[in-house]
Design an enzyme around this catalytic site. Structure first.
Site, PDB file in Angstrom:
ATOM      1  N   PHE A   1      41.654  45.461  35.780  1.00  0.00           N
ATOM      2  CA  PHE A   1      42.566  44.753  36.848  1.00  0.00           C
ATOM      3  C   PHE A   1      43.495  43.790  35.853  1.00  0.00           C
ATOM      4  CE2 PHE A   1      43.665  40.950  39.095  1.00  0.00           C
ATOM      5  CZ  PHE A   1      43.835  41.708  40.732  1.00  0.00           C
TER       6      PHE A   1
ATOM      7  N   ASP B   1      45.973  43.030  27.620  1.00  0.00           N
ATOM      8  CA  ASP B   1      45.958  42.137  28.734  1.00  0.00           C
ATOM      9  C   ASP B   1      45.107  41.035  28.615  1.00  0.00           C
ATOM     10  OD1 ASP B   1      45.631  40.743  31.069  1.00  0.00           O
ATOM     11  OD2 ASP B   1      45.784  42.209  32.353  1.00  0.00           O
TER      12      ASP B   1
ATOM     13  N   LYS C   1      46.609  32.724  33.246  1.00  0.00           N
ATOM     14  CA  LYS C   1      44.999  31.900  33.589  1.00  0.00           C
ATOM     15  C   LYS C   1      44.968  30.667  32.740  1.00  0.00           C
ATOM     16  CE  LYS C   1      42.419  35.514  35.720  1.00  0.00           C
ATOM     17  NZ  LYS C   1      42.060  34.959  37.156  1.00  0.00           N
TER      18      LYS C   1
HETATM   19  C1  LIG Z   1      42.893  40.599  33.156  1.00  0.00           C
HETATM   20  C2  LIG Z   1      43.675  40.212  34.234  1.00  0.00           C
HETATM   21  N1  LIG Z   1      45.018  40.681  34.382  1.00  0.00           N
HETATM   22  C3  LIG Z   1      45.891  40.153  35.331  1.00  0.00           C
HETATM   23  C4  LIG Z   1      45.508  39.279  36.217  1.00  0.00           C
HETATM   24  C5  LIG Z   1      46.495  38.821  37.483  1.00  0.00           C
HETATM   25  O1  LIG Z   1      46.955  37.570  37.008  1.00  0.00           O
HETATM   26  P1  LIG Z   1      47.480  36.800  38.255  1.00  0.00           P
HETATM   27  O2  LIG Z   1      46.586  36.615  39.512  1.00  0.00           O
HETATM   28  O3  LIG Z   1      47.910  35.377  37.622  1.00  0.00           O
HETATM   29  O4  LIG Z   1      48.691  37.569  38.823  1.00  0.00           O
HETATM   30  C6  LIG Z   1      44.260  38.900  36.439  1.00  0.00           C
HETATM   31  C7  LIG Z   1      43.635  38.043  37.370  1.00  0.00           C
HETATM   32  O5  LIG Z   1      42.601  38.026  37.671  1.00  0.00           O
HETATM   33  C8  LIG Z   1      43.409  39.222  35.203  1.00  0.00           C
HETATM   34  O6  LIG Z   1      42.097  38.988  35.092  1.00  0.00           O
END
Ligand SMILES: Cc1ncc(COP(=O)(O)O)c(C=O)c1O
Length: 394
Positions: free
Chosen positions: A135, A220, A249
């Site tokens: 994700f 990520d 986050k």
């Molecule tokens: C690993 C990861 N990358 C990217 C995102 C996306 O972040 P945002 O919701 O701040 O755009 C999330 C959100 O859950 C995530 O867990």
């Protein structure tokens, strides 16, 4: 009294199945609803409120910065973003920072950076290999990077240049690598995809492969970073260094902010190639600086290791007691509990009724990701509620 949930139905786009609670206040690991009911919060804004709700250092930094300077254009130097960049770089293996507003936006920027790297160094290579079950966010580009059909299908055709391969499978990455590949992009541990931990040597093998082929490794760490896994960044636990890392986050402890970090050799943007109106604004940066400084100065990551083990131990105890719990997995304070049937929603409701917020990760799994500042007392309280909730289901 205003019926807020009715207002939502009338005015708000229906993009999420909400839990029927209207939260109005938070403090530490607790939140209160509009009826004054208290909940222990093991969701923490989806792994966001790293210092809990309204932590003193964050609230004070915000108040002070709000009275001083909230926003300017990024054509000017501003001090909070430079202090934050310095603190980040001095505490990780990367050299340069770009600040954004969210996780998806940070990841978009990281992919743009990798494509520019491809243009500068790899004969125009532009494809990014990412993992099934990953994700990476909700923008069109990140939906293409996110290897989950449910996020991709409603928006086809998706942007080109993304290949999704099996996670925890180095051969799948090798087979997908071509002259067009500019980067491999992975979560060290898949969060939304199920709290999926890779084999201990997987990331090392990916790192070696990227080195061998001269491709970038983007990690990520939007969910795993900022202490959640028991080290400031998850990559530290796998004995590797990424070329590019994204954060969001937990970085602002609830204030929206995202970051791209890159090694000097990968930081190829030149003026005009990337930017953001709000990214790196003084207000968000003051909150992020206060959060990160507190986490570093107080070894919160070390405390997360201990309290995380205590939580996982307690959940293992519940697994012994309830045969329908098939697995407890996770590290630090990112933990999943899986069931042998689609009972997660019922367990969530049973917890809610008893004053504990948990996250439904999948129909058959819950996720626990409390604030990083909790202690064993809060874990005991959560385990007690979970125990009662689980016994009410059978
Ligand atoms: C690993 C990861 N990358 C990217 C995102 C996306 O972040 P945002 O919701 O701040 O755009 C999330 C959100 O859950 C995530 O867990």
């Amino acid at each position: 009294m205003t019926n807020w949930q009715e207002l939502e139905r009338k005015y708000f786009m229906h993009t999420v199945e909400r839990i029927p609670v209207t939260l109005v206040r938070g403090e530490g690991a607790r939140v209160w609803d509009d009826n004054g009911r208290e909940y222990l919060d093991f969701v923490a804004g989806w792994a966001v409120n790293s210092l809990g709700h309204c932590h003193r250092v964050v609230a004070e930094a915000l108040a002070e910065q709000a009275r001083t300077l909230i926003q300017t254009s990024n054509q000017y130097y501003t001090i909070p973003q430079l202090r934050l960049a310095e603190l980040l770089v001095n505490n990780c293996c990367l050299d340069k920072v770009f600040l954004a507003n969210s996780g998806a936006e940070a990841n978009e920027g990281a992919v743009k950076l990798a494509r520019r790297y491809g243009q500068c160094h790899l004969d125009g290579a532009y494809e990014v290999i990412s993992a099934l079950g990953s994700f990476h966010g909700r923008t069109l580009g990140m939906v293409a990077a996110t290897g989950q059909a449910k996020h991709q299908q409603p928006y086809s055709p998706l942007p080109a240049g993304f290949i999704n391969v099996a996670y925890n499978d180095i051969e799948a990455i090798k087979a997908a690598t071509t002259d067009k590949t500019c980067a491999v992009m992975l979560e060290p541990v898949q969060g939304e995809g199920g709290v999926n931990l890779p084999d201990d040597n997987y990331l090392k093998m990916v790192r070696d492969w990227c080195d061998q082929k001269g491709r970038l490794l983007i990690l990520d760490e939007i969910q795993t970073g900022i202490g959640r896994m028991g080290t400031l960044f998850a990559y530290e636990q796998y004995g590797i260094e990424p070329d590019v890392m994204t954060l969001a986050k937990g970085l602002g402890s609830g204030v929206p902010i995202g970051a791209i970090l890159a090694k000097d050799g990968a930081a190829v943007f030149v003026p005009g190639e990337h930017g953001s109106t709000f990214g790196g604004n003084p207000l968000a940066c003051a909150a992020a600086y206060a959060t990160l400084k507190f986490i570093i100065d107080n070894d919160i990551a070390g405390k997360v290791r201990e309290v995380g083990q205590y939580l996982i131990g307690g959940l293992e105890g519940l697994k012994q007691k309830y045969q329908f719990i098939t697995e407890v997995r996770g590290r630090g304070l990112l933990v999943a509990m899986e069931f042998n049937s689609e009972m997660a929603a019922s367990v969530l409701t049973a917890c809610l009724d008893r004053g504990l917020l948990v996250n439904r990760l999948k129909p058959n799994a819950l996720r626990l990701m409390p604030p990083l500042i909790i202690g064993n007392g809060e874990v005991d309280e959560a385990l007690g509620i979970l125990d009662k909730a689980l016994s009410s289901i059978v």
